[in-house]
Design a protein around this motif. Structure first.
Motif, PDB file in Angstrom:
ATOM      1  N   ALA A  58       0.882  -1.275   0.000  1.00 11.96           N
ATOM      2  CA  ALA A  58      -0.224  -0.251  -0.201  1.00 11.96           C
ATOM      3  C   ALA A  58       0.716   1.306  -0.086  1.00 11.96           C
ATOM      4  O   ALA A  58       0.293   2.270   0.184  1.00 11.96           O
ATOM      5  CB  ALA A  58      -0.912  -0.057   1.120  1.00 11.96           C
ATOM      6  N   LEU A  59       2.244   1.157  -0.402  1.00 14.46           N
ATOM      7  CA  LEU A  59       2.943   2.382  -0.315  1.00 14.46           C
ATOM      8  C   LEU A  59       2.709   3.081  -1.524  1.00 14.46           C
ATOM      9  O   LEU A  59       2.119   2.704  -2.608  1.00 14.46           O
ATOM     10  CB  LEU A  59       4.337   1.851  -0.368  1.00 14.46           C
ATOM     11  CG  LEU A  59       5.017   1.415   1.092  1.00 14.46           C
ATOM     12  CD1 LEU A  59       6.382   0.591   0.701  1.00 14.46           C
ATOM     13  CD2 LEU A  59       4.834   2.143   2.154  1.00 14.46           C
ATOM     14  N   PRO A  60       2.872   4.712  -1.370  1.00  9.69           N
ATOM     15  CA  PRO A  60       3.486   5.452  -0.234  1.00  9.69           C
ATOM     16  C   PRO A  60       2.398   5.544   0.875  1.00  9.69           C
ATOM     17  O   PRO A  60       1.146   5.830   0.255  1.00  9.69           O
ATOM     18  CB  PRO A  60       3.771   6.528  -0.881  1.00  9.69           C
ATOM     19  CG  PRO A  60       2.973   6.622  -2.070  1.00  9.69           C
ATOM     20  CD  PRO A  60       2.768   5.417  -2.698  1.00  9.69           C
ATOM     21  N   VAL A  61       2.623   5.754   1.968  1.00 12.62           N
ATOM     22  CA  VAL A  61       1.653   6.000   2.931  1.00 12.62           C
ATOM     23  C   VAL A  61       1.260   7.458   2.795  1.00 12.62           C
ATOM     24  O   VAL A  61       1.802   8.426   2.914  1.00 12.62           O
ATOM     25  CB  VAL A  61       2.250   5.828   4.406  1.00 12.62           C
ATOM     26  CG1 VAL A  61       1.241   6.294   5.581  1.00 12.62           C
ATOM     27  CG2 VAL A  61       2.662   4.433   4.559  1.00 12.62           C
ATOM     28  N   GLU A  62      -0.233   7.641   2.969  1.00  9.95           N
ATOM     29  CA  GLU A  62      -0.804   8.972   2.864  1.00  9.95           C
ATOM     30  C   GLU A  62      -1.871   8.897   3.332  1.00  9.95           C
ATOM     31  O   GLU A  62      -2.624   7.837   3.693  1.00  9.95           O
ATOM     32  CB  GLU A  62      -1.144   9.027   1.325  1.00  9.95           C
ATOM     33  CG  GLU A  62      -0.108   8.994   0.344  1.00  9.95           C
ATOM     34  CD  GLU A  62      -0.540   9.051  -1.330  1.00  9.95           C
ATOM     35  OE1 GLU A  62      -1.857   8.658  -1.239  1.00  9.95           O
ATOM     36  OE2 GLU A  62       0.168   9.192  -2.193  1.00  9.95           O
ATOM     37  N   MET A  63      -2.129  10.103   4.207  1.00 11.29           N
ATOM     38  CA  MET A  63      -3.487  10.075   5.063  1.00 11.29           C
ATOM     39  C   MET A  63      -4.773  10.642   4.376  1.00 11.29           C
ATOM     40  O   MET A  63      -5.022  11.695   4.190  1.00 11.29           O
ATOM     41  CB  MET A  63      -3.180  11.013   6.092  1.00 11.29           C
ATOM     42  CG  MET A  63      -2.149  10.639   7.030  1.00 11.29           C
ATOM     43  SD  MET A  63      -2.299   8.854   7.631  1.00 11.29           S
ATOM     44  CE  MET A  63      -3.714   9.153   8.928  1.00 11.29           C
ATOM     45  N   ASN A  64      -5.261   9.687   3.462  1.00 13.33           N
ATOM     46  CA  ASN A  64      -6.316  10.069   2.702  1.00 13.33           C
ATOM     47  C   ASN A  64      -7.247   8.744   2.235  1.00 13.33           C
ATOM     48  O   ASN A  64      -6.743   7.525   2.534  1.00 13.33           O
ATOM     49  CB  ASN A  64      -6.084  10.880   1.411  1.00 13.33           C
ATOM     50  CG  ASN A  64      -4.915   9.994   0.539  1.00 13.33           C
ATOM     51  OD1 ASN A  64      -4.850   8.691   0.354  1.00 13.33           O
ATOM     52  ND2 ASN A  64      -4.228  10.797  -0.344  1.00 13.33           N
ATOM     53  N   THR A  65      -8.379   8.569   1.691  1.00 12.10           N
ATOM     54  CA  THR A  65      -9.237   7.512   1.453  1.00 12.10           C
ATOM     55  C   THR A  65      -8.580   6.781   0.346  1.00 12.10           C
ATOM     56  O   THR A  65      -8.723   5.552   0.348  1.00 12.10           O
ATOM     57  CB  THR A  65     -10.644   8.044   1.083  1.00 12.10           C
ATOM     58  OG1 THR A  65     -10.413   9.122  -0.105  1.00 12.10           O
ATOM     59  CG2 THR A  65     -11.251   8.804   2.347  1.00 12.10           C
ATOM     60  N   ALA A  66      -7.730   7.334  -0.530  1.00 10.92           N
ATOM     61  CA  ALA A  66      -7.256   6.695  -1.666  1.00 10.92           C
ATOM     62  C   ALA A  66      -6.170   5.707  -0.982  1.00 10.92           C
ATOM     63  O   ALA A  66      -6.110   4.413  -1.472  1.00 10.92           O
ATOM     64  CB  ALA A  66      -6.374   7.502  -2.555  1.00 10.92           C
ATOM     65  N   TRP A  67      -5.357   6.041  -0.005  1.00 11.10           N
ATOM     66  CA  TRP A  67      -4.449   5.098   0.588  1.00 11.10           C
ATOM     67  C   TRP A  67      -5.153   3.803   1.226  1.00 11.10           C
ATOM     68  O   TRP A  67      -4.786   2.990   1.607  1.00 11.10           O
ATOM     69  CB  TRP A  67      -3.682   5.854   1.535  1.00 11.10           C
ATOM     70  CG  TRP A  67      -2.515   4.990   2.543  1.00 11.10           C
ATOM     71  CD1 TRP A  67      -1.521   4.419   1.931  1.00 11.10           C
ATOM     72  CD2 TRP A  67      -2.890   4.390   3.752  1.00 11.10           C
ATOM     73  NE1 TRP A  67      -1.028   3.623   2.964  1.00 11.10           N
ATOM     74  CE2 TRP A  67      -1.616   3.702   4.011  1.00 11.10           C
ATOM     75  CE3 TRP A  67      -3.701   4.854   4.599  1.00 11.10           C
ATOM     76  CZ2 TRP A  67      -1.455   3.197   5.239  1.00 11.10           C
ATOM     77  CZ3 TRP A  67      -3.427   4.342   5.969  1.00 11.10           C
ATOM     78  CH2 TRP A  67      -2.574   3.394   6.199  1.00 11.10           C
TER      79      TRP A  67
END
Length: 132
Positions: free
Chosen positions: A30-39
């Protein structure tokens, strides 16, 4: 009763190891880690996250069953064997380096569990002789 402990702790070790390895695989997928719904969508689109959840649930149920019967000292110590199994599997599956410090720590964990198990066995034997 020893068979119950062996099977129970083997199951606990397997579930805990499954949980941690699957979390590692889910995280790398699941990289890159992002703080959103896509992640979050990427995380939950990979089957590894469901293996991690299954491992966590299995470990919880197994642990609760063991706590009803197993002596708490050895049970608590043995519940940390996944540190050793995950270290070894990470070395094998992910080519992660294993340092001398990690090996020493793993040996200390195993030695501590063995000491607690032998001490508990002696206490049971002493109690059996005293009641006879």
């Amino acid at each position: 009763m020893k068979r119950f402990y062996l099977i129970g702790f083997a199951l606990l070790l397997a579930f805990d190891t499954l949980n941690l390895i699957c979390f590692k695989l889910a995280g790398t997928q699941a990289l890159p880690v992002e703080m959103n719904t896509a992640w979050l969508a990427r995380v939950f689109s990979h089957p590894w996250i469901y293996g991690a959840v299954a491992g966590y649930i299995g470990a919880f149920v197994t642990w609760m069953g063991l706590l009803k019967h197993a002596p708490i000292g050895p049970a608590f110590a043995a519940s940390h064997l996944e540190v050793v199994s995950v270290m070894l599997l990470s070395w094998w599956m992910f080519d992660e380096a294993v340092t001398a410090t990690q090996v020493a720590g793993a040996l200390a964990i195993v030695a501590g569990i063995a000491c607690l198990a032998f001490a508990e066995g002696r206490e049971e034997a002493t109690a059996d002789v005293a009641t006879a």
